[in-house]
Design an enzyme around this catalytic site. Structure first.
Site, PDB file in Angstrom:
ATOM      1  N   LYS A   1       0.749  -1.168  -0.204  1.00  0.00           N
ATOM      2  CA  LYS A   1       0.040  -0.344  -0.178  1.00  0.00           C
ATOM      3  C   LYS A   1       0.927   1.442  -0.053  1.00  0.00           C
ATOM      4  O   LYS A   1       0.433   1.888  -0.209  1.00  0.00           O
ATOM      5  CB  LYS A   1      -0.957   0.016   0.952  1.00  0.00           C
ATOM      6  CG  LYS A   1      -2.451  -0.683   1.103  1.00  0.00           C
ATOM      7  CD  LYS A   1      -2.935  -0.378   2.043  1.00  0.00           C
ATOM      8  CE  LYS A   1      -4.147  -0.848   2.044  1.00  0.00           C
ATOM      9  NZ  LYS A   1      -4.812  -2.248   3.411  1.00  0.00           N
ATOM     10  N   ARG A   2       2.033   0.652   0.867  1.00  0.00           N
ATOM     11  CA  ARG A   2       2.908   2.352   0.885  1.00  0.00           C
ATOM     12  C   ARG A   2       3.676   3.071  -0.632  1.00  0.00           C
ATOM     13  O   ARG A   2       3.510   3.563  -0.484  1.00  0.00           O
ATOM     14  CB  ARG A   2       4.607   1.787   0.685  1.00  0.00           C
ATOM     15  CG  ARG A   2       4.773   2.385   2.461  1.00  0.00           C
ATOM     16  CD  ARG A   2       5.640   2.188   2.727  1.00  0.00           C
ATOM     17  NE  ARG A   2       5.977   0.306   2.486  1.00  0.00           N
ATOM     18  CZ  ARG A   2       7.190   0.186   1.858  1.00  0.00           C
ATOM     19  NH1 ARG A   2       7.698   1.271   0.966  1.00  0.00           N
ATOM     20  NH2 ARG A   2       7.718  -0.407   1.095  1.00  0.00           N
TER      21      ARG A   2
END
Ligand code: GLU
Length: 504
Positions: free
Chosen positions: A256-257
């Protein structure tokens, strides 16, 4: 291996939303099946009861469909080799387990989780591989059978030779060898009665007549265990093709980063499905002639599983944006408008009930405002140029333009002429400008910049030949948030200038 018809499968576990890596695996399987006139099977691997959920299965199916994939057999599609959900195949696995136990190729393991965990920790602390000791392998089978009948719970493990090599030829990775010393007896069936992944996958791939297993590289270490299981069952393994992982640009596992990773997120953010499809196909594979913007039919023609790269694929959002822009460009005005609509309606800019005239207007607006847009979620912001006009909220640059010497003159002259003109189009605008130039002697930036700010309350945006008709036509239509005409805009700017509320 004698292959009559290619059969591949995508076998997700419904324990979460489908991510880019798995979506790419599904896509490669689909391309390989379709280009070989083979069969593509969807199998749901839901034997992890605690983590599997029906909702994830539904979402998974929706996401795969959105991408443009279809399957010939699956839980929703039926087929001759079902059921296609592992949780509905437990009795099938059981039959094979009995056979393996009777033949002495598998055995009951009564070790408790705590016991195994302790052994694992001891091995790790000693710096050795945590491999099952084989304690239960030597139990007398009759005695083990009695304990089971008296209600004791046990797992079932496969007996693996202590020494030797196990190898296979991976279609992508080439020849791979594994030392049996490093492979303990794998669990086939857990003490809960549910099969382990490595076991169910073998039986299912066999019974579903899978010819090629195309999956992520994270399963390479499972493959020798699966081959050992095929051997124990006297079955021929399929061919294997392991795809390198999908990483972020910083070479760490995509997460997700880095941005969106779940497929539904890409749909929500407004990537076109054919663009997403196109980009996924480039993750680990490159078209032979370097032309990267490709439609499904072209990809089907060009894709080559054997040419898939062994090194990790990098998920590059900028490249995805570029591909998306190229696919957006290919849409006709109607296509652009249709796809833009939900994003603009959700943002409260368009009415739910669009008239024919609204659609024509939207086609024109989308044609102009979609240029350079990476994804549709950017559209409300882009369209705010037409819908938001607030001369009270200018940025510094616009303020300084209005403070310039020429601005009041130009804007007053423009307002007067516009009042008389009754509506504006680009030809009228050009004629008015010429008149102002002649009358005031103001030209160039000193003339154009104040007019842009007066009409748009911004210093950049669309060319005015596109902007003016959009605003004028838009002002005659009804929208949840009305569009102001050019005249209204200039009047407001003028009033604002005059009111000197003007720390403009
Ligand atoms: N259920 C496994 C997974 O989602 C399937 C792996 C395989 O294709 O064998 O990773």
């Amino acid at each position: 291996m004698n292959i009559e018809k290619i059969r591949v499968r995508f076998a997700p576990s419904p324990t979460g939303y489908i991510h880019v890596g798995n979506a790419r695996t599904a896509l490669f399987n689909w391309l390989f099946a379709r280009q070989n006139k083979g069969v593509f099977v969807l199998r749901v691997e839901d034997t992890d009861v605690e983590r599997s959920r029906e909702e994830y299965e539904r979402r998974l199916i929706d996401d795969l469909r959105w991408m443009g994939l279809d399957w010939d057999e699956g839980p929703d599609a039926g087929g001759n080799f079902g059921p296609y959900r592992q949780s509905q195949r437990l009795d099938i696995y059981q039959g094979y387990t009995q056979k393996l136990l009777q033949e002495g190729k598998a055995y009951y393991c009564f070790c408790s989780t705590e016991q195994l965990e302790k052994e694992r920790e001891t091995a790790l602390a000693a710096g050795t591989m945590p491999i099952y000791s084989g304690r239960c392998r030597v139990l007398d089978p009759g005695e083990a059978e009695r304990r089971i009948r008296s209600g004791e719970k046990a797992a079932v493990r496969l007996k693996v030779p202590d020494e030797g090599l196990i190898s296979f030829d991976d279609l992508i990775r080439g020849h791979l060898e594994f030392d049996l010393k490093l492979i303990g007896d794998p669990v086939l069936v857990r003490s809960t009665g549910f099969p382990a992944y490595n076991y169910a996958v073998v039986i299912d791939d066999h019974l579903m007549k899978i010819t090629h297993v195309v999956r992520g590289e994270d399963h390479i270490s499972n493959t020798p265990r699966q081959i050992l299981t095929y051997r124990a069952l006297s079955l021929e393994p399929p061919l294997f093709a392991h795809l390198a992982m999908v990483m972020g640009k910083d070479n760490t596992r995509l997460s997700k980063r880095h941005g969106a990773t779940a497929v539904d997120q890409f749909a929500i953010e407004g990537y076109l499905a054919p663009a997403f499809f196109n980009y996924l196909a480039l993750l680990g594979w490159a078209p032979p002639e370097g032309r990267e913007v490709l439609e499904k039919a072209e990809l089907l023609e060009l894709f080559d599983l054997k040419k898939v790269s062994r090194s990790a694929a990098i998920f590059d959002y900028e490249k995805l944006h570029w591909i998306n822009r190229q696919h957006i460009k290919k849409l006709d005005p109607g296509g652009k408008a249709r796809r833009a609509f939900p994003f603009l309606a959700d943002a409260g800019l368009l009415p739910e009930a669009m008239t024919e005239v609204h659609w024509r207007w939207l086609e024109k607006a989308a044609e102009s405002l979609m240029e350079g847009v990476d994804k549709f979620s950017e559209l409300p912001q882009k369209f705010s140029l037409l819908f938001d006009f607030t001369p009270l909220a200018l940025d510094e640059e616009a303020k300084s333009i209005l403070k310039s010497e020429s601005a009041p003159k130009v804007i007053t002259a423009f307002a007067q002429k516009l009042e008389r003109a009754g509506g504006l189009d680009y030809a009228k605008y050009a004629a008015i400008i010429e008149e102002i130039k002649k009358e005031t002697g103001i030209k160039g930036k000193a003339l154009f910049h104040p007019l842009r700010v007066a009409l748009t309350a911004r210093t950049s945006g669309l060319e005015l030949d596109k902007f003016i008709p959009l605003v004028e036509e838009g002002a005659r239509l009804s929208f949840p948030r009305p569009i102001k005409s050019c005249l209204e805009r200039v009047r407001e700017t003028k009033k604002h200038l005059e009111s000197k509320a003007a720390d403009i």
